[in-house]
Write a protein that holds these residues in place. Sequence first.
Motif, PDB file in Angstrom:
ATOM      1  N   SER A 195     -25.447 -39.147 -10.407  1.00  0.00           N
ATOM      2  CA  SER A 195     -24.302 -38.304 -10.694  1.00  0.00           C
ATOM      3  C   SER A 195     -23.122 -39.172 -11.087  1.00  0.00           C
ATOM      4  O   SER A 195     -22.986 -40.311 -10.636  1.00  0.00           O
ATOM      5  N   CYS A 196     -22.267 -38.607 -11.929  1.00  0.00           N
ATOM      6  CA  CYS A 196     -21.049 -39.290 -12.345  1.00  0.00           C
ATOM      7  C   CYS A 196     -19.915 -38.274 -12.280  1.00  0.00           C
ATOM      8  O   CYS A 196     -19.946 -37.273 -13.005  1.00  0.00           O
ATOM      9  N   ALA A 197     -18.962 -38.532 -11.421  1.00  0.00           N
ATOM     10  CA  ALA A 197     -17.808 -37.647 -11.266  1.00  0.00           C
ATOM     11  C   ALA A 197     -16.630 -38.231 -12.033  1.00  0.00           C
ATOM     12  O   ALA A 197     -16.296 -39.404 -11.861  1.00  0.00           O
ATOM     13  N   ALA A 198     -16.024 -37.401 -12.865  1.00  0.00           N
ATOM     14  CA  ALA A 198     -14.903 -37.844 -13.681  1.00  0.00           C
ATOM     15  C   ALA A 198     -13.603 -37.212 -13.190  1.00  0.00           C
ATOM     16  O   ALA A 198     -13.593 -36.058 -12.745  1.00  0.00           O
ATOM     17  N   SER A 199     -12.533 -37.965 -13.294  1.00  0.00           N
ATOM     18  CA  SER A 199     -11.202 -37.444 -12.974  1.00  0.00           C
ATOM     19  C   SER A 199     -10.215 -38.014 -13.978  1.00  0.00           C
ATOM     20  O   SER A 199     -10.510 -38.983 -14.684  1.00  0.00           O
ATOM     21  N   GLY A 200      -9.060 -37.390 -14.049  1.00  0.00           N
ATOM     22  CA  GLY A 200      -8.057 -37.821 -15.008  1.00  0.00           C
ATOM     23  C   GLY A 200      -8.092 -36.952 -16.253  1.00  0.00           C
ATOM     24  O   GLY A 200      -8.322 -35.746 -16.178  1.00  0.00           O
ATOM     25  N   SER A 201      -7.881 -37.568 -17.416  1.00  0.00           N
ATOM     26  CA  SER A 201      -7.765 -36.831 -18.682  1.00  0.00           C
ATOM     27  C   SER A 201      -9.137 -36.496 -19.257  1.00  0.00           C
ATOM     28  O   SER A 201      -9.495 -36.892 -20.373  1.00  0.00           O
ATOM     29  N   TYR A 202      -9.924 -35.745 -18.475  1.00  0.00           N
ATOM     30  CA  TYR A 202     -11.301 -35.435 -18.881  1.00  0.00           C
ATOM     31  C   TYR A 202     -11.349 -34.601 -20.149  1.00  0.00           C
ATOM     32  O   TYR A 202     -12.309 -34.662 -20.896  1.00  0.00           O
ATOM     33  N   PHE A 203     -10.287 -33.833 -20.434  1.00  0.00           N
ATOM     34  CA  PHE A 203     -10.268 -32.968 -21.607  1.00  0.00           C
ATOM     35  C   PHE A 203     -10.362 -33.773 -22.896  1.00  0.00           C
ATOM     36  O   PHE A 203     -10.733 -33.258 -23.939  1.00  0.00           O
ATOM     37  N   LYS A 262     -17.167 -28.917 -13.415  1.00  0.00           N
ATOM     38  CA  LYS A 262     -17.045 -29.872 -12.315  1.00  0.00           C
ATOM     39  C   LYS A 262     -16.691 -31.270 -12.798  1.00  0.00           C
ATOM     40  O   LYS A 262     -16.612 -32.198 -11.994  1.00  0.00           O
ATOM     41  N   ASN A 263     -16.487 -31.421 -14.116  1.00  0.00           N
ATOM     42  CA  ASN A 263     -16.195 -32.746 -14.683  1.00  0.00           C
ATOM     43  C   ASN A 263     -17.252 -33.756 -14.246  1.00  0.00           C
ATOM     44  O   ASN A 263     -16.937 -34.845 -13.728  1.00  0.00           O
ATOM     45  N   ALA A 264     -18.509 -33.392 -14.420  1.00  0.00           N
ATOM     46  CA  ALA A 264     -19.588 -34.248 -13.941  1.00  0.00           C
ATOM     47  C   ALA A 264     -20.699 -34.351 -14.974  1.00  0.00           C
ATOM     48  O   ALA A 264     -20.906 -33.439 -15.785  1.00  0.00           O
ATOM     49  N   VAL A 265     -21.392 -35.457 -14.932  1.00  0.00           N
ATOM     50  CA  VAL A 265     -22.568 -35.670 -15.771  1.00  0.00           C
ATOM     51  C   VAL A 265     -23.668 -36.217 -14.870  1.00  0.00           C
ATOM     52  O   VAL A 265     -23.385 -36.912 -13.881  1.00  0.00           O
ATOM     53  N   TYR A 266     -24.891 -35.886 -15.195  1.00  0.00           N
ATOM     54  CA  TYR A 266     -26.022 -36.242 -14.351  1.00  0.00           C
ATOM     55  C   TYR A 266     -27.112 -36.916 -15.178  1.00  0.00           C
ATOM     56  O   TYR A 266     -27.206 -36.715 -16.392  1.00  0.00           O
ATOM     57  N   LEU A 267     -27.934 -37.681 -14.509  1.00  0.00           N
ATOM     58  CA  LEU A 267     -29.116 -38.268 -15.135  1.00  0.00           C
ATOM     59  C   LEU A 267     -30.290 -38.075 -14.191  1.00  0.00           C
ATOM     60  O   LEU A 267     -30.357 -38.723 -13.140  1.00  0.00           O
ATOM     61  N   GLN A 268     -31.169 -37.147 -14.551  1.00  0.00           N
ATOM     62  CA  GLN A 268     -32.384 -36.926 -13.781  1.00  0.00           C
ATOM     63  C   GLN A 268     -33.448 -37.881 -14.299  1.00  0.00           C
ATOM     64  O   GLN A 268     -33.778 -37.850 -15.489  1.00  0.00           O
ATOM     65  N   MET A 269     -33.961 -38.705 -13.404  1.00  0.00           N
ATOM     66  CA  MET A 269     -34.934 -39.734 -13.790  1.00  0.00           C
ATOM     67  C   MET A 269     -36.249 -39.462 -13.066  1.00  0.00           C
ATOM     68  O   MET A 269     -36.306 -39.497 -11.836  1.00  0.00           O
ATOM     69  N   ASN A 270     -37.286 -39.181 -13.838  1.00  0.00           N
ATOM     70  CA  ASN A 270     -38.607 -38.918 -13.292  1.00  0.00           C
ATOM     71  C   ASN A 270     -39.592 -39.989 -13.753  1.00  0.00           C
ATOM     72  O   ASN A 270     -39.321 -40.723 -14.695  1.00  0.00           O
ATOM     73  N   SER A 271     -40.720 -40.042 -13.089  1.00  0.00           N
ATOM     74  CA  SER A 271     -41.778 -41.002 -13.454  1.00  0.00           C
ATOM     75  C   SER A 271     -41.215 -42.410 -13.618  1.00  0.00           C
ATOM     76  O   SER A 271     -41.482 -43.091 -14.601  1.00  0.00           O
TER      77      SER A 271
END
Length: 115
Positions: free
Chosen positions: A21-29, A75-84
């Motif tokens: 997970s990556c949580a962003a704050s600040g000038s996300y727009f 939520k100002n968030a980006v995710y990386l699901q890593m399988n295998s």
Amino acid sequence: QVQLVESGGGLVQPGGSLRLSCAASGSYFSIAFMEWYRQGPGKERELVATISNSGSTNYADSVKGRFTISRNNAKNAVYLQMNSLKPEDTAVYYCSAVGGTARYWGQGTQVTVSS
């Protein structure tokens, strides 16, 4: 300015899964693209996955079909699901945000794939 904080790294066995997970704050727009990079031991930093504001995605050939990038703009968030996961996926994973001429980086989170 945008601040990025990654989480979710750890030790996993080959074939296992992790979700970063990556949580962003600040000038996300101001952000157009969110990306995940990684840097393995003795290797250069490489682009793993990209997602645009519209949701378009791109992946490195080495992770296609195994990794999935997604974002939650509310939520100002980006995710990386890593399988295998494979031992060669071992690296420090970095979240990056791109807006205009600016690029921002998180501090990184360690992913180790080992039995």
